[in-house]
Enzyme design. Structure first.
Site, PDB file in Angstrom:
ATOM      1  N   HIS A   1       6.261  -2.244   8.282  1.00 31.15           N
ATOM      2  CA  HIS A   1       5.060  -2.708   9.003  1.00 31.15           C
ATOM      3  C   HIS A   1       4.553  -1.615   9.943  1.00 31.15           C
ATOM      4  CE1 HIS A   1       2.477  -6.053  10.638  1.00 31.15           C
ATOM      5  NE2 HIS A   1       2.276  -5.069  11.514  1.00 31.15           N
TER       6      HIS A   1
ATOM      7  N   HIS B   1       0.753   0.789  11.247  1.00 31.12           N
ATOM      8  CA  HIS B   1      -0.715   0.946  11.246  1.00 31.12           C
ATOM      9  C   HIS B   1      -1.030   2.434  11.266  1.00 31.12           C
ATOM     10  CE1 HIS B   1      -1.722  -3.349  11.945  1.00 31.12           C
ATOM     11  NE2 HIS B   1      -0.499  -3.348  12.452  1.00 31.12           N
TER      12      HIS B   1
ATOM     13  N   GLN C   1      -8.647  -6.761  10.386  1.00 27.25           N
ATOM     14  CA  GLN C   1      -8.328  -6.833  11.817  1.00 27.25           C
ATOM     15  C   GLN C   1      -9.248  -7.799  12.573  1.00 27.25           C
ATOM     16  OE1 GLN C   1      -6.143  -4.492  14.292  1.00 27.25           O
ATOM     17  NE2 GLN C   1      -6.534  -6.537  15.091  1.00 27.25           N
TER      18      GLN C   1
ATOM     19  N   HIS D   1      -0.339 -10.571   9.090  1.00 27.74           N
ATOM     20  CA  HIS D   1      -0.057 -10.761  10.510  1.00 27.74           C
ATOM     21  C   HIS D   1      -0.171 -12.265  10.732  1.00 27.74           C
ATOM     22  CE1 HIS D   1      -0.775  -6.495  10.727  1.00 27.74           C
ATOM     23  NE2 HIS D   1      -0.526  -6.464  12.011  1.00 27.74           N
TER      24      HIS D   1
ATOM     25  N   GLU E   1       0.688 -14.020  15.677  1.00 34.54           N
ATOM     26  CA  GLU E   1       1.069 -13.000  16.667  1.00 34.54           C
ATOM     27  C   GLU E   1       0.506 -13.421  18.029  1.00 34.54           C
ATOM     28  OE1 GLU E   1      -0.263  -8.990  15.975  1.00 34.54           O
ATOM     29  OE2 GLU E   1       0.967  -8.181  17.590  1.00 34.54           O
TER      30      GLU E   1
ATOM     31  N   ASP F   1       5.417  -0.808  13.621  1.00 35.77           N
ATOM     32  CA  ASP F   1       4.088  -1.329  13.956  1.00 35.77           C
ATOM     33  C   ASP F   1       3.159  -0.241  14.486  1.00 35.77           C
ATOM     34  OD1 ASP F   1       2.127  -3.245  14.047  1.00 35.77           O
ATOM     35  OD2 ASP F   1       2.923  -4.332  15.774  1.00 35.77           O
TER      36      ASP F   1
ATOM     37  N   TRP G   1      -2.507   0.463  21.046  1.00 35.88           N
ATOM     38  CA  TRP G   1      -1.646  -0.636  21.485  1.00 35.88           C
ATOM     39  C   TRP G   1      -0.353  -0.171  22.130  1.00 35.88           C
ATOM     40  CZ3 TRP G   1      -4.378  -0.462  16.933  1.00 35.88           C
ATOM     41  CH2 TRP G   1      -5.390  -1.421  16.797  1.00 35.88           C
TER      42      TRP G   1
END
Ligand code: FE2
Length: 428
Positions: free
Chosen positions: A57, A59, A152, A210, A213, A309, A315
């Site tokens: 997982h 991005h 997203q 996802h 979350e 992630d 983030w």
């Protein structure tokens, strides 16, 4: 004559004194104390040889963009999403590819040779999709990159969302993604799960959403995901990522939910570094940890893996592609400090993650790809404790990366020496 022979290796399952014979990029034999002629022989000296790390997982379209166009001042999920929205119009394919390739270099150096990355499909130009398809092509000789079409901004919430995913899949994206908890209503979230699972079933694709979350105990899209996986015959092909709401759910409800997830063959991915950072942010004290119920899911027979992630993106400003750091955090957050629990955390970033990605030829057995890592540690427990140096990284029998052993020279009164933080060997 073998191409490569590793001797005196310790394996993750605890076997010691093992030899790994490599021929034509594959493991020919794993046996104790083999001595056979080889073009190259490496004495592991009792250190751990493990199959390569797998990040299920990530991005990659956002990675290494930290500080662009500005730093996330609050460090929260919501400012991160807002920041990603500011960055997206400024993205260029060239810069995105350059950052992704730089990250793949980091990954290989850390023995991370397979990554499942989500790619944001919200921009109708699909710029990030095309860029990461190009990255996938370029890194194919040394890293397996699997792409997930990830809406997203919400597949139903944004106009053209469904069409964007369909076009991303047409272009070669491997997995159908989703973000049901970010749709406008619970009902829309459930509708998005149904729609996306049906799309995956029709196209023969895997699913990785996802899912839930948030810290909302009533966010229950994982239930819908498991139900749809069963209804559509997608057992073993569907993954729920994050599932942080499960942390906050009522225990009675979870006792009903766990068997459903197990029966539906849905895998779950926790992202310990990010979950512990971003969840519980609306709490005062006590603050929830926010990671999903990892040991309970494992005990119910669910395949649970850990993902990284984020690394240096809107983030999360930390990270270096080190899946042992991920396992280390997972172990702490889930309080998996039993001997079995620590080993399960190691499996969460190796074999369990490989199962999520449906990797072929993965493992340390005859017939598997000769893709493994020699670590400066004597077992998986020590590997996690030290986030051990990856001394040598092999893929299909080829040496891809080497890192010198971590050693400190000591200059102490009367007893100069060296230390590497490894567990002292006990004699008698
Ligand atoms: Fe994610």
């Amino acid at each position: 004559m073998l191409d490569l022979l590793i001797t005196h290796a310790t394996l993750p399952d605890g076997r010691t004194g093992m030899s790994i014979a490599v021929q034509d990029g594959r493991i020919a034999e794993v046996t104790e104390g083999l001595a056979a002629p080889a073009h190259e022989t490496i004495d592991a000296q009792g250190l751990l040889v493990a199959p390569h790390f797998v990040d299920p997982h990530f991005h990659m379209d956002a990675t290494l963009s930290y500080g662009l166009p500005r730093v996330n001042q609050s460090g929260t999920l919501l400012e991160g999403i807002a920041l990603w929205g500011e960055l997206k119009p400024l993205l260029t394919a060239d810069a995105l590819i350059e950052r992704a390739l730089a990250y793949c270099d980091w990954a290989v150096a850390k023995g991370l040779l397979a990554v499942r990355t989500h790619v944001d499909t919200s921009d109708p130009s699909l710029l990030a999709v095309d860029a990461l398809l190009e990255v996938k092509r370029q890194v194919a000789p040394y890293l397996d990159l699997q792409l997930v079409a990830f809406p997203q901004d919400g597949v139903l919430r944004s106009p053209g969302g469904v069409d964007n995913i369909e076009r991303a899949l047409d272009r070669g994206v491997d997995v159908v993604g989703g973000i049901p908890h970010f749709e406008r209503t619970m009902a829309d979230g459930a509708a998005s799960v149904k729609l996306l699972c049906e799309m995956a079933a029709a196209r023969g694709k895997l699913v990785d959403m996802h899912c839930d979350e948030s810290d909302d105990p009533l966010s229950r899209h994982i239930e819908t995901l498991a139900f749809e996986a069963q209804r559509l015959g997608l057992q073993g092909r569907v993954t729920g990522s994050h599932c942080t709401s499960m942390h906050s759910m009522d225990n009675y409800y979870v006792s009903k939910l766990l068997p459903l997830i197990a029966q539906s063959g849905v895998a779950v991915i926790a992202n310990p570094l990010i979950n512990i950072t971003l969840q519980g942010r609306h709490d005062t004290y006590p603050k929830r940890r926010g990671m999903t119920r990892v040991p309970e899911l494992m005990a119910a027979g669910v395949n649970v893996a850990f993902g990284h992630d984020c690394v240096m993106d809107p983030w999360y400003g930390m990270g270096s592609g080190d899946m042992l750091e991920v396992a280390h955090m997972g172990l702490h957050v889930a309080q998996m400090t039993s001997q079995a629990g620590i080993r399960q955390c190691f499996e969460a970033v190796t074999t369990n993650a490989a199962r999520v990605m449906h990797l072929e030829g993965y493992g340390l057995a005859a017939g598997c790809d000769a893709s493994f890592v020699l670590l400066q540690a004597r077992d998986p427990v020590e590997a996690i404790r030290l986030r051990a140096t990856r001394l040598k990284v092999f893929r299909k029998g080829k040496l891809l990366a080497e890192t010198p052993a971590a050693t400190a020279s000591l200059h102490l009164a009367g007893r100069d020496g060296a230390t590497s933080w490894m567990t002292p060997q006990r004699h008698g």
